[in-house]
Design a protein around this motif. Structure first.
Motif, PDB file in Angstrom:
ATOM      1  N   HIS A  35       0.842  -1.194   0.000  1.00  0.00           N
ATOM      2  CA  HIS A  35       0.000   0.000   0.000  1.00  0.00           C
ATOM      3  C   HIS A  35       0.878   1.245   0.000  1.00  0.00           C
ATOM      4  O   HIS A  35       2.055   1.187   0.383  1.00  0.00           O
ATOM      5  N   THR A  40       2.797   4.333   1.120  1.00  0.00           N
ATOM      6  CA  THR A  40       3.342   4.721   2.414  1.00  0.00           C
ATOM      7  C   THR A  40       4.202   5.959   2.234  1.00  0.00           C
ATOM      8  O   THR A  40       5.057   6.011   1.347  1.00  0.00           O
ATOM      9  N   GLN A  60       4.668   0.303  -0.760  1.00  0.00           N
ATOM     10  CA  GLN A  60       5.564  -0.415   0.146  1.00  0.00           C
ATOM     11  C   GLN A  60       4.827  -1.582   0.785  1.00  0.00           C
ATOM     12  O   GLN A  60       3.647  -1.495   1.117  1.00  0.00           O
ATOM     13  N   CYS A  61       5.559  -2.687   0.977  1.00  0.00           N
ATOM     14  CA  CYS A  61       4.993  -3.864   1.621  1.00  0.00           C
ATOM     15  C   CYS A  61       4.896  -3.608   3.114  1.00  0.00           C
ATOM     16  O   CYS A  61       5.869  -3.214   3.751  1.00  0.00           O
ATOM     17  N   GLU A  62       3.708  -3.851   3.669  1.00  0.00           N
ATOM     18  CA  GLU A  62       3.545  -3.624   5.109  1.00  0.00           C
ATOM     19  C   GLU A  62       4.216  -4.709   5.944  1.00  0.00           C
ATOM     20  O   GLU A  62       4.480  -4.510   7.123  1.00  0.00           O
ATOM     21  N   SER A  63       4.534  -5.854   5.337  1.00  0.00           N
ATOM     22  CA  SER A  63       5.174  -6.943   6.085  1.00  0.00           C
ATOM     23  C   SER A  63       6.694  -6.825   6.112  1.00  0.00           C
ATOM     24  O   SER A  63       7.308  -6.807   7.175  1.00  0.00           O
ATOM     25  N   GLY A  87       8.542  -4.361   4.378  1.00  0.00           N
ATOM     26  CA  GLY A  87       9.016  -2.996   4.247  1.00  0.00           C
ATOM     27  C   GLY A  87       9.632  -2.646   2.901  1.00  0.00           C
ATOM     28  O   GLY A  87      10.065  -1.507   2.695  1.00  0.00           O
TER      29      GLY A  87
END
Length: 152
Positions: free
Chosen positions: A19, A21, A42-45, A47
């Motif tokens: 999402h 960021t 950016q990947c929330e898991s 980064g």
């Protein structure tokens, strides 16, 4: 700079959700670090950030502009004005300055900034007509005549 379009539906590294960021990214120019804030997918898991080529270029342009402002260097549009004032192509300016191919292209599109020494030389050839004539002669190049505005 706020392109929030995602490149992938899920993170290709860990499978996490991507999402937009807002974050600060460090750009390194030799030993110099420039911080640039922007919004990137950016990947929330894990980064990992995923930038499109356009976003990468925008990031470079922003960082290079910060350096130019901090160091008092000519901006891309000023370099282009000087080059056009001398009736030179980008390749010809590269030749008289003895810089690499596509260097002037990068200066003018803002992705790379010139050294302080080259900046001084650009200002000199803009301000002192004899300086540009000397460079042309030194490198065995024919200087193009500037258009005569009085007769056009």
């Amino acid at each position: 700079m706020s392109n929030t379009e995602t490149i992938f539906e899920s993170c290709p590294i860990c499978g996490g959700v991507i999402h937009p960021t807002t974050s600060v990214r460090e750009m390194h120019f030799g030993k110099r670090i420039v911080n640039v804030e922007g919004t990137y997918p950016q990947c929330e898991s894990c980064g990992e950030a995923f930038l499109t080529p356009e976003e990468s270029d925008d990031l470079l342009r922003t960082a290079a502009r910060i350096v130019r402002e901090e160091d008092g260097l000519l901006m891309p549009e000023e370099i282009k004005r000087i080059r056009e004032h001398l009736c030179l192509t980008q390749a010809q300016l590269e030749e008289i300055l003895r810089v690499g191919k596509k260097t002037v292209v990068r200066w003018e599109n803002g992705t790379v900034f010139q050294s302080a020494a080259v900046d001084t030389l650009l200002r000199l050839i803009d301000d002192v007509p004899q300086a540009s004539a000397h460079l042309f002669a030194l490198h065995g190049l024919a200087q193009q005549a500037k258009p005569d505005l009085a007769t056009t």
